[in-house]
Scaffold this active site. Sequence first.
Site, PDB file in Angstrom:
ATOM      1  N   SER A  34      -5.388  18.478 -37.524  1.00 31.29           N
ATOM      2  CA  SER A  34      -6.522  18.102 -36.665  1.00 31.29           C
ATOM      3  C   SER A  34      -7.349  19.341 -36.320  1.00 31.29           C
ATOM      4  CB  SER A  34      -6.038  17.406 -35.398  1.00 31.29           C
ATOM      5  OG  SER A  34      -5.112  18.219 -34.699  1.00 31.29           O
ATOM      6  N   LYS A  84      -6.388  22.329 -27.689  1.00 28.54           N
ATOM      7  CA  LYS A  84      -6.458  23.485 -26.777  1.00 28.54           C
ATOM      8  C   LYS A  84      -7.854  23.827 -26.263  1.00 28.54           C
ATOM      9  CE  LYS A  84      -7.150  26.845 -30.426  1.00 28.54           C
ATOM     10  NZ  LYS A  84      -6.988  28.174 -30.918  1.00 28.54           N
ATOM     11  N   SER A 124       0.809  28.498 -21.517  1.00 27.50           N
ATOM     12  CA  SER A 124      -0.417  29.299 -21.486  1.00 27.50           C
ATOM     13  C   SER A 124      -0.598  29.944 -20.116  1.00 27.50           C
ATOM     14  CB  SER A 124      -1.602  28.374 -21.764  1.00 27.50           C
ATOM     15  OG  SER A 124      -2.819  29.006 -21.448  1.00 27.50           O
ATOM     16  N   TYR A 148      -6.513  20.231 -19.910  1.00 27.87           N
ATOM     17  CA  TYR A 148      -5.700  21.026 -20.829  1.00 27.87           C
ATOM     18  C   TYR A 148      -4.624  21.796 -20.050  1.00 27.87           C
ATOM     19  CZ  TYR A 148      -4.263  24.999 -23.664  1.00 27.87           C
ATOM     20  OH  TYR A 148      -3.505  25.946 -24.303  1.00 27.87           O
ATOM     21  N   LYS A 152      -0.254  21.488 -19.765  1.00 21.21           N
ATOM     22  CA  LYS A 152       0.749  22.554 -19.916  1.00 21.21           C
ATOM     23  C   LYS A 152       1.679  22.577 -18.696  1.00 21.21           C
ATOM     24  CE  LYS A 152      -0.595  24.197 -23.893  1.00 21.21           C
ATOM     25  NZ  LYS A 152       0.168  23.868 -25.094  1.00 21.21           N
ATOM     26  N   ASN A 197     -15.624  28.959 -28.740  1.00 17.58           N
ATOM     27  CA  ASN A 197     -15.602  29.012 -27.268  1.00 17.58           C
ATOM     28  C   ASN A 197     -15.132  30.379 -26.799  1.00 17.58           C
ATOM     29  OD1 ASN A 197     -16.130  26.196 -26.825  1.00 17.58           O
ATOM     30  ND2 ASN A 197     -14.050  25.804 -27.561  1.00 17.58           N
TER      31      ASN A 197
HETATM   32  P1  NAD Z   1      -4.409  25.752 -33.130  1.00 15.85           P
HETATM   33  O1  NAD Z   1      -5.313  24.613 -32.799  1.00 15.85           O
HETATM   34  O2  NAD Z   1      -4.878  26.765 -34.092  1.00 15.85           O
HETATM   35  O3  NAD Z   1      -2.987  25.202 -33.629  1.00 15.85           O
HETATM   36  C1  NAD Z   1      -2.437  23.999 -33.165  1.00 15.85           C
HETATM   37  C2  NAD Z   1      -2.025  23.186 -34.383  1.00 15.85           C
HETATM   38  O4  NAD Z   1      -1.437  21.957 -33.945  1.00 15.85           O
HETATM   39  C3  NAD Z   1      -3.215  22.823 -35.286  1.00 15.85           C
HETATM   40  O5  NAD Z   1      -2.931  23.205 -36.606  1.00 15.85           O
HETATM   41  C4  NAD Z   1      -3.337  21.311 -35.136  1.00 15.85           C
HETATM   42  O6  NAD Z   1      -3.786  20.705 -36.331  1.00 15.85           O
HETATM   43  C5  NAD Z   1      -1.912  20.905 -34.774  1.00 15.85           C
HETATM   44  N1  NAD Z   1      -1.788  19.668 -33.996  1.00 15.85           N
HETATM   45  C6  NAD Z   1      -2.444  19.327 -32.858  1.00 15.85           C
HETATM   46  N2  NAD Z   1      -2.062  18.109 -32.443  1.00 15.85           N
HETATM   47  C7  NAD Z   1      -1.128  17.658 -33.320  1.00 15.85           C
HETATM   48  C8  NAD Z   1      -0.365  16.464 -33.432  1.00 15.85           C
HETATM   49  N3  NAD Z   1      -0.507  15.456 -32.575  1.00 15.85           N
HETATM   50  N4  NAD Z   1       0.508  16.336 -34.461  1.00 15.85           N
HETATM   51  C9  NAD Z   1       0.647  17.357 -35.378  1.00 15.85           C
HETATM   52  N5  NAD Z   1      -0.053  18.497 -35.334  1.00 15.85           N
HETATM   53  C10 NAD Z   1      -0.937  18.647 -34.310  1.00 15.85           C
HETATM   54  O7  NAD Z   1      -4.003  26.428 -31.740  1.00 15.85           O
HETATM   55  P2  NAD Z   1      -3.278  27.814 -31.473  1.00 15.85           P
HETATM   56  O8  NAD Z   1      -4.273  28.745 -30.911  1.00 15.85           O
HETATM   57  O9  NAD Z   1      -2.476  28.193 -32.632  1.00 15.85           O
HETATM   58  O10 NAD Z   1      -2.338  27.368 -30.265  1.00 15.85           O
HETATM   59  C11 NAD Z   1      -0.988  27.026 -30.465  1.00 15.85           C
HETATM   60  C12 NAD Z   1      -0.385  26.632 -29.130  1.00 15.85           C
HETATM   61  O11 NAD Z   1      -0.539  27.716 -28.216  1.00 15.85           O
HETATM   62  C13 NAD Z   1      -1.055  25.436 -28.477  1.00 15.85           C
HETATM   63  O12 NAD Z   1      -0.054  24.672 -27.827  1.00 15.85           O
HETATM   64  C14 NAD Z   1      -1.987  26.056 -27.454  1.00 15.85           C
HETATM   65  O13 NAD Z   1      -2.213  25.197 -26.375  1.00 15.85           O
HETATM   66  C15 NAD Z   1      -1.175  27.275 -27.033  1.00 15.85           C
HETATM   67  N6  NAD Z   1      -1.994  28.373 -26.516  1.00 15.85           N
HETATM   68  C16 NAD Z   1      -3.047  28.851 -27.250  1.00 15.85           C
HETATM   69  C17 NAD Z   1      -3.830  29.893 -26.754  1.00 15.85           C
HETATM   70  C18 NAD Z   1      -5.028  30.401 -27.503  1.00 15.85           C
HETATM   71  O14 NAD Z   1      -5.932  30.972 -26.878  1.00 15.85           O
HETATM   72  N7  NAD Z   1      -5.086  30.259 -28.821  1.00 15.85           N
HETATM   73  C19 NAD Z   1      -3.516  30.455 -25.499  1.00 15.85           C
HETATM   74  C20 NAD Z   1      -2.425  29.958 -24.799  1.00 15.85           C
HETATM   75  C21 NAD Z   1      -1.675  28.908 -25.312  1.00 15.85           C
HETATM   76  C1  WQD Z   2     -12.770  35.673 -22.219  1.00 16.29           C
HETATM   77  C2  WQD Z   2     -13.845  36.373 -21.405  1.00 16.29           C
HETATM   78  C3  WQD Z   2     -15.537  34.892 -20.557  1.00 16.29           C
HETATM   79  C4  WQD Z   2     -17.182  33.798 -24.473  1.00 16.29           C
HETATM   80  C5  WQD Z   2      -9.430  30.597 -22.815  1.00 16.29           C
HETATM   81  C6  WQD Z   2      -8.811  29.367 -22.203  1.00 16.29           C
HETATM   82  C7  WQD Z   2      -7.351  29.598 -21.915  1.00 16.29           C
HETATM   83  C8  WQD Z   2      -6.599  30.127 -23.145  1.00 16.29           C
HETATM   84  C9  WQD Z   2      -7.332  31.233 -23.826  1.00 16.29           C
HETATM   85  C10 WQD Z   2      -5.356  28.355 -24.199  1.00 16.29           C
HETATM   86  C11 WQD Z   2     -14.244  35.597 -20.159  1.00 16.29           C
HETATM   87  C12 WQD Z   2     -16.140  35.863 -21.550  1.00 16.29           C
HETATM   88  C13 WQD Z   2     -16.430  34.340 -23.464  1.00 16.29           C
HETATM   89  C14 WQD Z   2     -18.547  34.168 -24.618  1.00 16.29           C
HETATM   90  C15 WQD Z   2     -18.279  35.637 -22.730  1.00 16.29           C
HETATM   91  N1  WQD Z   2      -6.402  29.113 -24.127  1.00 16.29           N
HETATM   92  N2  WQD Z   2     -16.974  35.252 -22.594  1.00 16.29           N
HETATM   93  N3  WQD Z   2     -19.034  35.081 -23.722  1.00 16.29           N
HETATM   94  O1  WQD Z   2     -11.583  31.831 -20.866  1.00 16.29           O
HETATM   95  O2  WQD Z   2      -9.911  33.718 -20.682  1.00 16.29           O
HETATM   96  O3  WQD Z   2      -9.297  31.677 -21.908  1.00 16.29           O
HETATM   97  O4  WQD Z   2      -8.711  30.915 -24.022  1.00 16.29           O
HETATM   98  O5  WQD Z   2      -4.429  28.229 -23.465  1.00 16.29           O
HETATM   99  O6  WQD Z   2      -6.824  28.388 -21.460  1.00 16.29           O
HETATM  100  O7  WQD Z   2      -9.506  29.055 -21.004  1.00 16.29           O
HETATM  101  O8  WQD Z   2     -10.957  33.215 -22.905  1.00 16.29           O
HETATM  102  O9  WQD Z   2     -12.183  34.154 -24.815  1.00 16.29           O
HETATM  103  O10 WQD Z   2     -13.129  32.115 -23.640  1.00 16.29           O
HETATM  104  O11 WQD Z   2     -13.163  34.331 -22.471  1.00 16.29           O
HETATM  105  O12 WQD Z   2     -18.789  36.451 -21.942  1.00 16.29           O
HETATM  106  O13 WQD Z   2     -19.270  33.672 -25.484  1.00 16.29           O
HETATM  107  O14 WQD Z   2     -15.026  36.454 -22.200  1.00 16.29           O
HETATM  108  O15 WQD Z   2     -16.412  34.652 -19.483  1.00 16.29           O
HETATM  109  O16 WQD Z   2     -14.504  36.545 -19.151  1.00 16.29           O
HETATM  110  P1  WQD Z   2     -10.510  32.600 -21.474  1.00 16.29           P
HETATM  111  P2  WQD Z   2     -12.386  33.409 -23.557  1.00 16.29           P
END
Ligand code: NAD
Ligand code: WQD
Length: 331
Positions: A34, A84, A124, A148, A152, A197
């Site tokens: 996805s 996410k 997270s 979201y 968690k 994002n």
């Molecule tokens: P990602 O979207 O790259 O990877 C998640 C994977 O899960 C994707 O490949 C997606 O296709 C798969 N997936 C989603 N729903 C599914 C379902 N119902 N069945 C099977 N597959 C499914 O995200 P990521 O950045 O690798 O994040 C991995 C984990 O870490 C997530 O749980 C996310 O919430 C958590 N996390 C991510 C970040 C971040 O900033 N990337 C930060 C903190 C926590």
């Molecule tokens: C970082 C800094 C923005 C984009 C997010 C999720 C969090 C986690 C990680 C999953 C901030 C600034 C950003 C831009 C900017 N994901 N910024 N211009 O918001 O800390 O965390 O990703 O668990 O849940 O909320 O990360 O990379 O979006 O932002 O100025 O175009 O960069 O304001 O200070 P964030 P980010």
Amino acid sequence: MAILITGGAGYIGSHTAVMLLEKGFDIVICDNFSNSSNDVIEKIKKITGKDFNFYNIDLRSKSDIDHLFQTEKIDSVIHFAALKAVGQSVQKPLYYYENNLCSTINLLHIMDNHHVKNLIFSSSATVYGDKATPPYKEDSETSATNPYGQSKIMIERMLEDLHHSDDSWNIISLRYFNPLGAHSSGLIGENPQGIPNNLLPYIAQVASGKLPELKVFGNDYDTPDGTGIRDYIHVCDLAEGHIKALMKLKGSPGYDVYNLGTGKGASVLELISAFENANGIKIPYTITERRPGDTPLSIADVEKAEKELDFKATRTLQDMCRDTWNFQKSL
Ligand code: NAD
Ligand code: WQD
């Protein structure tokens, strides 16, 4: 026996899969693509020169998970699969709760049925919400500012309850701070669909000319340069954190929570400079309004992970910027 990696075609899962294979673990990956694609599976095999079984299944289907557990010999699960995107979770809360919560409940039921009770869960830093004071410790107050984050918090609570009900469950929730960077091969990394994002993927697309300039969301925060500060951690350091957590599960079982961060913060302007210095590319930017929901500062207290997991991130901001650009150039 193999480790099941759910969401293993995704950003963090694919890097963890590579590291597990390189360290000699057997793995099985499942993903519904996805937010990823099949070529990542091929690239994991190419980087490591190793083979493994892959299942294109959606974890919302209990029967598909059951089939996987009947077919494979799984002894531990690293559960990355989730949606996410914070903004999308506000627009589509039910979609997020269904995907993130129902998938996890299905997975836990099937694990229980098959007596597989070792789990590492991707939590997270978002669980620290807007009430706790940074640097965040694992026992800091949690709160959610969006569905979201709520998903968690709810899953962490569910896992704790599960362990209390049956202490043969061994579970670690890892609270990742802000993952950046890519594998040094440049073959896998973060490739968001549409306009990114997150900050560094956005910067990388400005560098490649896909986007004209970066918008810096506010320079009037109470921070040294006025821009938001985050604890950025290299995705390969994160991958190592999962191996350390697996070792901890085996050596001293129970339920526990760990921050995975560096303990150091960088501002938006510092990240721009690090990217410019690492890659010799100027990033044009303008200052705009704050993004709703953003906090000024998010930093991990890393003491617990250092002491109990023996985990310490080693890669620098420059490494993260260089590796991100190396991956971006290959797209
Ligand atoms: P990602 O979207 O790259 O990877 C998640 C994977 O899960 C994707 O490949 C997606 O296709 C798969 N997936 C989603 N729903 C599914 C379902 N119902 N069945 C099977 N597959 C499914 O995200 P990521 O950045 O690798 O994040 C991995 C984990 O870490 C997530 O749980 C996310 O919430 C958590 N996390 C991510 C970040 C971040 O900033 N990337 C930060 C903190 C926590
Ligand atoms: C970082 C800094 C923005 C984009 C997010 C999720 C969090 C986690 C990680 C999953 C901030 C600034 C950003 C831009 C900017 N994901 N910024 N211009 O918001 O800390 O965390 O990703 O668990 O849940 O909320 O990360 O990379 O979006 O932002 O100025 O175009 O960069 O304001 O200070 P964030 P980010």
